[in-house]
Design an enzyme around this catalytic site. Structure first.
Site: not given
Ligand code: 5GP
Length: 182
Positions: A102-103, A106, A155, A168
């Site tokens: 996963e990227d 969060d 962000f 991206r």
């Molecule tokens: P989570 O479910 O852990 O809150 O969110 C994961 C997803 O939220 C990531 O796969 C990504 O798509 C998006 N996301 C969370 N933080 C960021 C950020 O700082 N930048 C971007 N571009 N996407 C984020």
């Protein structure tokens, strides 16, 4: 160096050289942890694609790929915790050593949902690799086995991460600065 698109600015947070070095280390560690096993890299579309492509080339031995796509309900600015499966895997993961790639981690709600459905499919091992970890934002009790970089609550875009599908393709990770923020 700042990249400018439509008066938005991206302030470099992690250079491409640091990313490359860290991914080399992660690849080595992953193979050390699973010395003989074929490893299935399970990429979460679309943000994980550059990370998965680079990580795969740093893991010696047998490695295969599959992809899954998910999206969150509700407003992008608010984590509702409701996640929808948009594209399922092509093949069974039963009995396999699976590394979810996963990227960014969060709130952890997306991975919590994914892990729940993947665990039901009885993989031999289920591990998580993330390029970035925003530790202070965590809501769900999810932790990654392999983390590239812990980052502050900003962000970020680049290296797979988008803002309205853009950025991206940046080879580094940066903090997005919108025009109204000065
Ligand atoms: P989570 O479910 O852990 O809150 O969110 C994961 C997803 O939220 C990531 O796969 C990504 O798509 C998006 N996301 C969370 N933080 C960021 C950020 O700082 N930048 C971007 N571009 N996407 C984020």
């Amino acid at each position: 160096m700042a990249t400018v698109v439509k008066k938005e600015k991206v302030k470099t947070l992690i250079t491409r050289a640091r990313i490359a070095k860290r991914i080399r280390e992660m690849g080595k560690q992953i193979r050390k942890d699973f010395p003989k096993e074929p490893i299935l890299l399970l990429g979460v579309l679309k943000g994980a694609v550059p990370f998965l492509a680079d990580l795969a080339r740093q893991i010696p031995g047998e490695v295969t790929f599959d992809f899954i796509a998910v999206s969150s309900y509700g407003k992008a600015s608010h984590s509702s915790g409701q996640v929808k499966l948009n594209k399922d895997l092509d093949s069974s993961i039963e009995g396999k050593t699976v590394l979810v790639v996963e990227d960014i981690l969060d709130t952890g709600l997306t991975l919590q949902y994914l892990l729940r459905i993947l665990q039901q499919r009885k993989p031999k091992h289920l591990r998580i690799a993330v390029l970035l970890d925003k530790v202070e934002r965590r809501i769900a009790n999810v932790h990654a086995d392999y983390v590239g970089f812990a980052i502050p609550n900003e962000f970020v875009v680049g290296f797979g991460l988008d803002f309205a599908e853009r950025y991206r393709n940046l080879p580094h990770v940066g903090v997005l600065q919108l025009p109204c923020e000065g």
